[in-house]
Design a protein around this motif. Structure first.
Motif, mmCIF file in Angstrom:
data_model
loop_
_atom_site.group_PDB
_atom_site.id
_atom_site.type_symbol
_atom_site.label_atom_id
_atom_site.label_comp_id
_atom_site.label_asym_id
_atom_site.label_seq_id
_atom_site.Cartn_x
_atom_site.Cartn_y
_atom_site.Cartn_z
ATOM 1 N N UNK A 65 0.834 -1.196 0.000
ATOM 2 C CA UNK A 65 0.000 0.000 0.000
ATOM 3 C C UNK A 65 0.871 1.248 0.000
ATOM 4 N N UNK A 66 0.410 2.261 -0.722
ATOM 5 C CA UNK A 66 1.085 3.554 -0.762
ATOM 6 C C UNK A 66 0.054 4.651 -0.540
ATOM 7 N N UNK A 90 -5.239 5.965 -1.240
ATOM 8 C CA UNK A 90 -4.199 4.958 -1.026
ATOM 9 C C UNK A 90 -4.176 4.031 -2.232
ATOM 10 N N UNK A 91 -2.972 3.764 -2.729
ATOM 11 C CA UNK A 91 -2.795 2.857 -3.862
ATOM 12 C C UNK A 91 -2.412 1.482 -3.350
ATOM 13 N N UNK A 92 -2.852 0.432 -4.075
ATOM 14 C CA UNK A 92 -2.487 -0.934 -3.707
ATOM 15 C C UNK A 92 -1.933 -1.640 -4.934
ATOM 16 N N UNK A 99 5.016 0.311 -7.050
ATOM 17 C CA UNK A 99 4.936 1.208 -5.890
ATOM 18 C C UNK A 99 6.089 2.208 -5.927
ATOM 19 N N UNK A 100 7.295 1.754 -6.272
ATOM 20 C CA UNK A 100 8.449 2.657 -6.363
ATOM 21 C C UNK A 100 8.260 3.684 -7.472
ATOM 22 N N UNK A 101 7.700 3.265 -8.606
ATOM 23 C CA UNK A 101 7.436 4.199 -9.703
ATOM 24 C C UNK A 101 6.389 5.226 -9.272
ATOM 25 N N UNK A 102 5.354 4.777 -8.557
ATOM 26 C CA UNK A 102 4.317 5.700 -8.090
ATOM 27 C C UNK A 102 4.897 6.705 -7.091
ATOM 28 N N UNK A 103 5.801 6.248 -6.225
ATOM 29 C CA UNK A 103 6.457 7.175 -5.279
ATOM 30 C C UNK A 103 7.254 8.229 -6.042
ATOM 31 N N UNK A 104 8.000 7.781 -7.045
ATOM 32 C CA UNK A 104 8.829 8.712 -7.810
ATOM 33 C C UNK A 104 7.981 9.681 -8.633
ATOM 34 N N UNK A 105 6.816 9.243 -9.066
ATOM 35 C CA UNK A 105 5.948 10.080 -9.901
ATOM 36 C C UNK A 105 4.877 10.783 -9.073
ATOM 37 N N UNK A 106 5.080 10.930 -7.781
ATOM 38 C CA UNK A 106 4.069 11.522 -6.900
ATOM 39 C C UNK A 106 3.566 12.881 -7.390
ATOM 40 N N UNK A 147 1.899 3.277 -16.171
ATOM 41 C CA UNK A 147 2.108 2.555 -17.437
ATOM 42 C C UNK A 147 3.149 3.269 -18.304
ATOM 43 N N UNK A 148 3.082 4.583 -18.363
ATOM 44 C CA UNK A 148 4.018 5.346 -19.186
ATOM 45 C C UNK A 148 5.451 5.207 -18.679
ATOM 46 N N UNK A 149 5.626 5.025 -17.378
ATOM 47 C CA UNK A 149 6.971 4.953 -16.812
ATOM 48 C C UNK A 149 7.490 3.536 -16.628
#
Length: 166
Positions: A65-66, A90-92, A99-106, A147-149
């Motif tokens: 979870x993020x 919250x993302x799952x 999850x790491x990509x989502x953190x970087x693309x916050x 998806x793009x990243x």
């Protein structure tokens, strides 16, 4: 001659019992029906669980979870009045890379979600169906960025952990 009185007839014959055979047959029939039903349910359940390799692989991995902190606060108009919306998101995912990509693309995720949330109509998102549609749109927005990243959607679900309108 003396009258001999005969004592009341005492019978040593065994008391006739009702047969327990119908009860035993009934219990066996119920057990057989339950066993068959359980087997069919389990085989159907197992068939759905192995439908795709990714679904089986996702079940083996832990859910990650993020939470996107802080909560989103946007304003929007509703019939000449100013409304506010606060949404906790919250993302799952089962994929640590996603999850790491989502953190970087916050910042990119937050920008897309703020634009989505601020373009809502109060009358639509004030009921459950409208919130579910908004949740699906938010998930699509997040998946598009990931998806793009990453090259794959990666995010399995998006949850509203708080939803306050005023």
């Amino acid at each position: 001659m003396v009258d001999e009185e005969q004592p009341d007839a005492v019978s040593d014959a065994p008391v006739q019992r009702r047969s327990r055979m119908p009860l035993v047959i009934g219990v066996l029939a119920v057990l057989a029906a339950l066993g068959t039903g359980g087997y069919l349910w389990q085989s159907r359940h197992a068939a759905h669980g192995t439908a795709g390799k990714t679904a089986a692989a996702d079940l083996g991995k832990a859910e990650l979870y993020l939470p996107l902190e802080p909560a989103f606060v946007v304003n929007f108009r509703d019939n000449d009045s100013l409304r506010y919306l606060q949404v906790g998101v919250t993302l799952m995912s089962h994929d640590p890379e996603a999850i790491n990509v989502a953190k970087a693309a916050d910042p990119v995720l937050r920008d897309g979600l703020v634009a989505l949330f601020s373009n809502q109509n109060f009358s639509i998102i004030s009921d459950a169906a409208g919130r579910q549609k908004l949740q699906q749109q938010a998930l699509a927005t997040v998946r598009k960025v990931v998806q793009a990243r990453l090259g794959r959607p990666g995010i399995d679900a998006l949850y509203f952990t708080s939803f306050v309108m005023q």
